[in-house]
Design an enzyme around this catalytic site. Structure first.
Site, mmCIF file in Angstrom:
data_model
loop_
_atom_site.group_PDB
_atom_site.id
_atom_site.type_symbol
_atom_site.label_atom_id
_atom_site.label_comp_id
_atom_site.label_asym_id
_atom_site.label_seq_id
_atom_site.Cartn_x
_atom_site.Cartn_y
_atom_site.Cartn_z
ATOM 1 N N ASP A 230 12.773 10.894 -0.979
ATOM 2 C CA ASP A 230 11.981 9.756 0.052
ATOM 3 C C ASP A 230 12.401 8.482 0.115
ATOM 4 O O ASP A 230 11.904 7.414 -0.012
ATOM 5 C CB ASP A 230 10.640 9.735 -0.504
ATOM 6 C CG ASP A 230 9.567 9.163 0.266
ATOM 7 O OD1 ASP A 230 9.856 9.388 1.493
ATOM 8 O OD2 ASP A 230 8.458 8.628 0.040
ATOM 9 N N ARG B 231 0.677 -1.213 -0.068
ATOM 10 C CA ARG B 231 -0.100 0.054 0.166
ATOM 11 C C ARG B 231 0.775 1.292 0.063
ATOM 12 O O ARG B 231 1.994 1.368 0.667
ATOM 13 C CB ARG B 231 -0.938 -0.045 1.069
ATOM 14 C CG ARG B 231 -2.002 -1.159 1.331
ATOM 15 C CD ARG B 231 -3.136 -0.968 2.337
ATOM 16 N NE ARG B 231 -3.873 -1.919 2.386
ATOM 17 C CZ ARG B 231 -5.126 -1.863 1.678
ATOM 18 N NH1 ARG B 231 -5.282 -1.001 0.794
ATOM 19 N NH2 ARG B 231 -5.986 -2.935 1.771
ATOM 20 N N GLY B 232 0.452 2.230 -0.681
ATOM 21 C CA GLY B 232 1.176 3.495 -0.911
ATOM 22 C C GLY B 232 0.524 4.611 -0.418
ATOM 23 O O GLY B 232 -0.764 4.489 -0.160
ATOM 24 N N GLY B 233 0.956 5.805 -0.482
ATOM 25 C CA GLY B 233 0.220 7.029 -0.108
ATOM 26 C C GLY B 233 -0.853 7.604 -1.098
ATOM 27 O O GLY B 233 -1.899 8.074 -0.570
ATOM 28 N N GLY C 39 -2.377 5.134 -3.482
ATOM 29 C CA GLY C 39 -2.946 3.899 -4.010
ATOM 30 C C GLY C 39 -2.147 2.452 -3.585
ATOM 31 O O GLY C 39 -1.213 2.467 -2.897
ATOM 32 N N LYS D 228 1.173 -0.415 -9.708
ATOM 33 C CA LYS D 228 0.951 0.383 -8.759
ATOM 34 C C LYS D 228 -0.471 0.912 -9.176
ATOM 35 O O LYS D 228 -0.379 1.611 -10.409
ATOM 36 C CB LYS D 228 1.829 1.552 -8.315
ATOM 37 C CG LYS D 228 1.598 2.477 -7.390
ATOM 38 C CD LYS D 228 2.515 3.598 -7.244
ATOM 39 C CE LYS D 228 3.759 3.292 -6.669
ATOM 40 N NZ LYS D 228 4.618 4.651 -6.437
#
Length: 461
Positions: A297, A180-182, A184, A200
């Protein structure tokens, strides 16, 4: 092109002028003593000199004039042929009129063309006023300058339609969810020819999400390195965007260290290999890319591992190219615990910001702790703040090492890694080393078979 035509006319004028000068040099009195009044006067009173000799001098002058004409004409022809070849070469090199794509913010091809045109104009000038060595030097500098801009041209990226990706992920079912990402989720996919991939899915809910998607696709289409995730392609729909990467079977470093296994699969040497792989990727971004790239990041969840635990950096949505963005255009972004203090407090972003984040990752590998740990509902503790006093104390350091790898390494190597980590997380950016220096410090600590230079001595049984 107008400048080049102007220079061609200038060349013609110069050549004609040289021709006139050459003719003058061969026909002027100074170059013909037989025609000098003084010489004629003396000849008429000198024995053995006949007045008919003047006719021979005149004939000789005509021969010299003919030779001068041939030499000057040949030179003029050579210059014209050279200029014609140069013009044909430029015509082929110049791009045709095509429609602009949506990636003009990274494409500096026109600027490169203008720079090259300027250099070529200088070359023509050097042709008239300088020697051949200068000409060759200027031309090679022009070619070298073009190749240095390694991020100016977008590479080939395959476009996937929604139906293809939906089928490859089984309809984006939860069983294929791997992260899971910021903006999606990431799904496991099987593309044509049984190629495994990670997709993604980014929900286009904001302009920020769209910008990060575009930024990542643009950068990864140009960046190619063994320790940076490979981009297979992308997809774009009205409500969602998709980025298709190579699949990394062992997941992220964050999952390996802080997930159910608690780092049990990562030996000391394997952790040093992961650190070395990551350093090589960052060094490539900082030192090999033109313009340099700041990841912005870097963290354990963005370091992915394949089945052999080779590490690759991913997630370039926040990455910036040095010089491509002004300070005021860079929004403060990152993950708490990895963000360098000068960037967090003053918004000052440099390559040393990535070095700080790398130091935090190195502490995670060393200590097995998260970068920020929650002490209570209202209080958190930074790994850097907690570890710093103990990292420099040789008596305390072995006690805070991750229990999984405790007493499995040479303590000399342990102290060396701790020293590198301490330098990387210094509050003052100027005190931090360059990533190249970090890389050179880690290479001797990694076994040869894992990509370093350390030769292990077999233990006698």
């Amino acid at each position: 092109m107008g400048k080049i035509l102007h220079l061609l006319l200038l060349l013609l004028k110069v050549s004609v002028l040289e021709f006139i000068i050459s003719v003058s040099a061969f026909t002027s009195p100074a170059s013909q003593p037989s025609l000098s009044p003084v010489y004629t006067s003396m000849a008429s009173f000198s024995p053995g000199i006949h007045m008919g000799k003047g006719q021979e001098h005149k004939l000789d002058a005509h021969k010299k004039l003919l030779i001068a004409l041939i030499i000057t004409s040949s030179s003029l022809g050579l210059i014209l042929v050279s200029c014609l070849c140069f013009w044909v070469y430029w015509s082929k090199k110049s791009p045709k009129n095509t429609k602009n794509s949506g990636n003009n913010h990274l494409n500096i091809k026109n600027e490169n063309k203008s720079a090259k045109l300027y250099i070529c104009n200088k070359i023509l000038y050097q042709f008239l006023h300088c020697d051949l060595s200068v000409l060759i030097s200027k031309w090679f500098h022009a070619e070298e300058g073009e190749s240095r801009i390694s991020l100016s041209k977008k590479g080939f990226v395959q476009s996937f339609d929604y139906k293809t990706l939906e089928k490859a992920t089984g309809g984006f079912k939860d069983g294929n969810l791997i992260g899971r990402g910021g903006f999606g989720d990431v799904y496991k996919a099987c593309l044509g020819n049984n190629t495994l991939a990670a997709v993604k899915k980014i929900e286009n809910v904001s302009q920020e999400a769209k910008r990060e998607f575009q930024n990542e696709v643009d950068l990864l289409s140009k960046i190619h390195h063994p320790n940076i995730i490979s981009l297979f392609g992308y997809g774009n729909e009205l409500s969602s965007s998709f980025i298709v990467y190579e699949l990394m079977e062992s997941g992220s470093l964050d999952t390996q260290l802080h997930g159910p296994s608690r780092g049990s699969a990562l030996t000391w040497h394997m952790r040093m290999k992961i650190a070395l792989d990551t350093a090589r990727a960052v060094e490539y971004l900082h030192e090999r890319c033109r313009p340099p790239v700041i990841h912005r990041d870097l963290k354990s969840s963005n370091i992915l591992l394949d089945s052999s635990f080779n590490a690759k950096i991913s997630d370039f949505g926040l990455a910036v190219m040095v010089g491509a963005h002004g300070k005021n255009n860079i929004k403060l972004s990152g993950t708490l615990g990895y963000v360098a203090p000068e960037y967090l407090l003053d918004g000052k972003l440099t390559d040393k910001s990535d070095v700080y984040a790398f130091g935090v990752v190195l502490l995670e590998l060393l200590l097995g702790r998260r970068p920020v740990e929650k002490l209570s509902s209202v209080q958190c503790q930074s790994l850097v703040t907690w570890a710093m006093p103990q990292l420099t104390d040789r008596s305390k350091l072995p006690k805070i090492v991750d229990p999984v790898i405790k007493d499995t390494m040479d303590h000399k190597h342990l102290y060396q890694v701790a020293a590198v980590a301490v330098l990387c997380v210094q509050p003052e950016p100027s005190y931090r080393p360059l990533i190249t220096d970090v890389l050179h410090s880690l290479v001797p600590l990694v076994p040869v078979e894992l990509g370093g230079t350390l030769r292990l001595i077999p233990s006698s049984s």
